[in-house]
Design a protein around this motif. Sequence first.
Motif, PDB file in Angstrom:
ATOM      1  N   ARG A  48       0.860  -1.177   0.000  1.00  0.00           N
ATOM      2  CA  ARG A  48       0.000   0.000   0.000  1.00  0.00           C
ATOM      3  C   ARG A  48       0.896   1.226   0.000  1.00  0.00           C
ATOM      4  N   PRO A  49       1.271   1.716  -1.168  1.00  0.00           N
ATOM      5  CA  PRO A  49       2.226   2.811  -1.226  1.00  0.00           C
ATOM      6  C   PRO A  49       1.660   4.104  -0.648  1.00  0.00           C
ATOM      7  N   LYS A  50       2.567   4.960  -0.168  1.00  0.00           N
ATOM      8  CA  LYS A  50       2.229   6.332   0.195  1.00  0.00           C
ATOM      9  C   LYS A  50       2.952   7.236  -0.789  1.00  0.00           C
ATOM     10  N   MET A  89      10.278  16.325   0.446  1.00  0.00           N
ATOM     11  CA  MET A  89       9.783  15.205  -0.353  1.00  0.00           C
ATOM     12  C   MET A  89       9.794  13.879   0.383  1.00  0.00           C
ATOM     13  N   MET A  90      10.547  13.795   1.470  1.00  0.00           N
ATOM     14  CA  MET A  90      10.665  12.539   2.212  1.00  0.00           C
ATOM     15  C   MET A  90       9.749  12.490   3.418  1.00  0.00           C
ATOM     16  N   GLN A  91       8.876  13.462   3.563  1.00  0.00           N
ATOM     17  CA  GLN A  91       7.941  13.469   4.676  1.00  0.00           C
ATOM     18  C   GLN A  91       7.058  12.219   4.660  1.00  0.00           C
ATOM     19  N   GLY A  92       6.893  11.618   5.813  1.00  0.00           N
ATOM     20  CA  GLY A  92       6.058  10.423   5.929  1.00  0.00           C
ATOM     21  C   GLY A  92       6.838   9.129   5.987  1.00  0.00           C
ATOM     22  N   LEU A  93       8.106   9.156   5.563  1.00  0.00           N
ATOM     23  CA  LEU A  93       8.911   7.934   5.600  1.00  0.00           C
ATOM     24  C   LEU A  93       9.345   7.646   7.030  1.00  0.00           C
ATOM     25  N   ASP A  94       9.271   6.369   7.403  1.00  0.00           N
ATOM     26  CA  ASP A  94       9.824   5.930   8.677  1.00  0.00           C
ATOM     27  C   ASP A  94      10.323   4.499   8.522  1.00  0.00           C
ATOM     28  N   ASP A 145       9.148  -0.816   3.754  1.00  0.00           N
ATOM     29  CA  ASP A 145      10.042  -1.834   3.198  1.00  0.00           C
ATOM     30  C   ASP A 145      10.982  -1.259   2.144  1.00  0.00           C
ATOM     31  N   ALA A 146      10.532  -0.225   1.431  1.00  0.00           N
ATOM     32  CA  ALA A 146      11.336   0.317   0.333  1.00  0.00           C
ATOM     33  C   ALA A 146      10.813   1.684  -0.069  1.00  0.00           C
ATOM     34  N   VAL A 147      11.645   2.395  -0.828  1.00  0.00           N
ATOM     35  CA  VAL A 147      11.297   3.704  -1.362  1.00  0.00           C
ATOM     36  C   VAL A 147      11.389   3.651  -2.879  1.00  0.00           C
ATOM     37  N   PHE A 148      10.407   4.251  -3.565  1.00  0.00           N
ATOM     38  CA  PHE A 148      10.439   4.465  -5.009  1.00  0.00           C
ATOM     39  C   PHE A 148      10.624   5.958  -5.255  1.00  0.00           C
ATOM     40  N   PHE A 149      11.564   6.328  -6.110  1.00  0.00           N
ATOM     41  CA  PHE A 149      11.725   7.706  -6.557  1.00  0.00           C
ATOM     42  C   PHE A 149      11.150   7.794  -7.975  1.00  0.00           C
ATOM     43  N   VAL A 150       9.977   8.391  -8.118  1.00  0.00           N
ATOM     44  CA  VAL A 150       9.266   8.414  -9.393  1.00  0.00           C
ATOM     45  C   VAL A 150       9.231   9.831  -9.959  1.00  0.00           C
ATOM     46  N   GLY A 174      18.752   7.112   7.078  1.00  0.00           N
ATOM     47  CA  GLY A 174      18.484   7.336   8.491  1.00  0.00           C
ATOM     48  C   GLY A 174      17.441   6.388   9.052  1.00  0.00           C
ATOM     49  N   HIS A 175      16.523   5.955   8.219  1.00  0.00           N
ATOM     50  CA  HIS A 175      15.485   5.019   8.660  1.00  0.00           C
ATOM     51  C   HIS A 175      15.812   3.574   8.303  1.00  0.00           C
ATOM     52  N   GLY A 176      16.956   3.361   7.640  1.00  0.00           N
ATOM     53  CA  GLY A 176      17.347   2.000   7.272  1.00  0.00           C
ATOM     54  C   GLY A 176      16.489   1.381   6.197  1.00  0.00           C
TER      55      GLY A 176
END
Length: 248
Positions: free
Chosen positions: A28-30, A61-66, A70-75, A119-121
């Motif tokens: 469920r992406p954010k 742009m990285m607000q909400g990540l913690d 499991d992973a980040v997409f840069f789109v 920072g969040h691994g």
Amino acid sequence: MHDLTPDTFLEVENGDPEGAEHATPSARPKRPSGSRPANLRPDALAGRARYLSGRHKPLYMMQGLDASFDAVFFVSYHGSMSGAPATLSHTYNPRAISEVRLDGVIVGESGINSLVALGHGVPVVLITGDETTAAEITPFCPGIHSAVVKSSVSRFAADSRHPVEARELIHETAREAVRTLQRATPPRITLPATLTVRFRNPDLAEMATWITGVAGVDAVTVRLTDEDPIRLYRTFVTVVVLTRGIAE
């Protein structure tokens, strides 16, 4: 370069959550928005993605990540201001910043934003954009999956894939990124890390040194070093916001 309508842009953007969901049905992406808080229609986002928008986001742009991700997409990323060729090239604020280096390597917004992921691994496993964009993140995220959907001719022109083809490529690349997620690792950035920022004029550089932890290097360049990647990112964002007031 396509002059995409909001609906067409959304169709291309939806390639990544659909690909992720097909690879992992529970995904469920954010999706945070960029500098334009109304650039997507929330009701039309695929994968029932959550939508984070608004003007003031402390982590930009990285607000909400913690660490729960499991992973980040840069789109829909772009090359750095000093990257060439790179359509729509800029590094946060093109009126103020002419170049940023991370530990001596020219870096775009993707590499700078990777500090928060580190920072969040959390690994950064997908990037979409042109060849320059893909190349600039590789030193910091080796093994990242890249969907190259256009070829930059200059800062103002690009040879782009048809939107349907772009969506299909993003979809398949996202699916592969999630399928191989177990092999992914957080960004490889040695700590303490250093950001070196070159401004377009001395006034901007001098103003940046008002911030604790920012030191002048020469008339137009400052340096920021920190062992905490998220704190380093926050300091950089503070520099961006402060200098915006006199950038022209």
